[in-house]
Design a protein around this motif. Sequence first.
Motif, PDB file in Angstrom:
ATOM      1  N   ARG A 105      74.681  40.508  85.562  1.00 17.98           N
ATOM      2  CA  ARG A 105      74.004  39.934  84.492  1.00 17.98           C
ATOM      3  C   ARG A 105      75.119  39.131  83.632  1.00 17.98           C
ATOM      4  NH1 ARG A 105      69.020  41.272  84.574  1.00 17.98           N
ATOM      5  NH2 ARG A 105      68.375  43.339  85.109  1.00 17.98           N
ATOM      6  N   GLN A 113      74.505  35.715  85.551  1.00 22.11           N
ATOM      7  CA  GLN A 113      73.261  35.293  84.855  1.00 22.11           C
ATOM      8  C   GLN A 113      73.418  34.304  83.680  1.00 22.11           C
ATOM      9  OE1 GLN A 113      70.271  38.451  84.880  1.00 22.11           O
ATOM     10  NE2 GLN A 113      69.122  37.062  86.621  1.00 22.11           N
ATOM     11  N   ARG A 114      74.139  34.905  82.861  1.00 20.64           N
ATOM     12  CA  ARG A 114      74.525  34.306  81.583  1.00 20.64           C
ATOM     13  C   ARG A 114      75.129  33.039  81.982  1.00 20.64           C
ATOM     14  NH1 ARG A 114      77.215  38.321  77.533  1.00 20.64           N
ATOM     15  NH2 ARG A 114      77.462  36.361  76.176  1.00 20.64           N
ATOM     16  N   HIS A 143      74.855  31.164  84.418  1.00 18.70           N
ATOM     17  CA  HIS A 143      73.786  30.320  85.202  1.00 18.70           C
ATOM     18  C   HIS A 143      73.208  29.570  84.119  1.00 18.70           C
ATOM     19  CE1 HIS A 143      70.798  29.701  88.668  1.00 18.70           C
ATOM     20  NE2 HIS A 143      71.038  28.524  87.785  1.00 18.70           N
ATOM     21  N   ALA A 144      72.591  30.465  83.136  1.00 22.10           N
ATOM     22  CA  ALA A 144      71.621  30.045  81.937  1.00 22.10           C
ATOM     23  C   ALA A 144      72.152  29.002  81.122  1.00 22.10           C
ATOM     24  CB  ALA A 144      71.337  31.325  81.218  1.00 22.10           C
ATOM     25  N   HIS A 145      73.711  29.174  80.963  1.00 20.99           N
ATOM     26  CA  HIS A 145      74.389  28.507  79.938  1.00 20.99           C
ATOM     27  C   HIS A 145      74.452  26.947  80.825  1.00 20.99           C
ATOM     28  CE1 HIS A 145      77.671  26.797  77.494  1.00 20.99           C
ATOM     29  NE2 HIS A 145      77.341  27.498  76.659  1.00 20.99           N
ATOM     30  N   ILE A 149      72.165  25.630  82.717  1.00 19.85           N
ATOM     31  CA  ILE A 149      70.798  25.088  82.701  1.00 19.85           C
ATOM     32  C   ILE A 149      70.715  24.573  81.458  1.00 19.85           C
ATOM     33  CG2 ILE A 149      68.464  25.308  82.877  1.00 19.85           C
ATOM     34  CD1 ILE A 149      69.102  27.757  85.007  1.00 19.85           C
ATOM     35  N   LYS A 150      71.280  25.282  80.235  1.00 19.39           N
ATOM     36  CA  LYS A 150      71.138  24.992  78.912  1.00 19.39           C
ATOM     37  C   LYS A 150      72.061  23.622  78.520  1.00 19.39           C
ATOM     38  CE  LYS A 150      71.541  26.742  74.107  1.00 19.39           C
ATOM     39  NZ  LYS A 150      72.094  27.790  73.461  1.00 19.39           N
ATOM     40  N   GLU A 171      67.338  35.127  94.471  1.00 18.38           N
ATOM     41  CA  GLU A 171      67.880  34.061  93.521  1.00 18.38           C
ATOM     42  C   GLU A 171      68.736  33.179  94.277  1.00 18.38           C
ATOM     43  OE1 GLU A 171      67.699  37.134  93.293  1.00 18.38           O
ATOM     44  OE2 GLU A 171      67.152  37.656  91.003  1.00 18.38           O
TER      45      GLU A 171
END
Length: 250
Positions: free
Chosen positions: A87, A90-91, A93-95, A97-98, A123
């Motif tokens: 988890r 994932q955060r 990775h999301a950051h 992308i952001k 993934e």
Amino acid sequence: MNLLRKLNCLFHYYPKSAPFSSLISSFTTHQLTLTTFPPDSQIILTTLCSNGQLKEALIEMAAPGLEMKFESYDMLLNACIKKRAFREGQRVHAHMIKTRYLAPVYLRNRLIIFYSKCDRLREARNVLDEMPEKNVVSWTAMISAYSQRGFATEALDLFLEMLRSVTEPNEFTFATVLSSCTGTFGFELGRQIHSLIIKRTLDTHIFVGSSLLDMYAKAGRIHEAREVFESLPERDVVSCTAIISGIRSW
């Protein structure tokens, strides 16, 4: 800069041999203004990740106005890999992308390794497929993930796809994919891979040689296994164990 970040900067810069009382005195006297210690994300995250404070590091990552560097993301992903923290990774990775920055190849490779270590192969494969540019580490990391988890067909298919690309396999790629060369089809493909290895003069590499030994031994081809063993300029515990186990099994 909040108190936690001030202290992190202070602990990083202050000499480790200095007594703790003088460190506190320095903090009280100078108050660590923004001018004295600029908020360097690399320093702060290095301190937190080194101390295993992954939760605090993620909070720091999300701090308003903090400029993240690629090295900072790499450090966070490494911390997530060590803890198998899916988890949290994932955060990160999301950051990434952001921020809308095009991550370099080495950072995308780290994502493949992270997802693979967390047993999230879908993934990991998505990251590989979306990479505009791949290197040998990218392909090998994904092939290894498939191979280690028993997905031999997927590992072999991906290896063939790699051969059709512009990326040349190295000794680690060959050693990894050979472990998936089981069964009739896999063994025949393994023999073809052996020919490629010879053409690239990697057959005397200890990792590759041990994998070839293991493949032939498991297939009951003791003669071929012995030939590989005798051709190795150096032999280690792995290669010796492989040939002995093969002979005993057959």
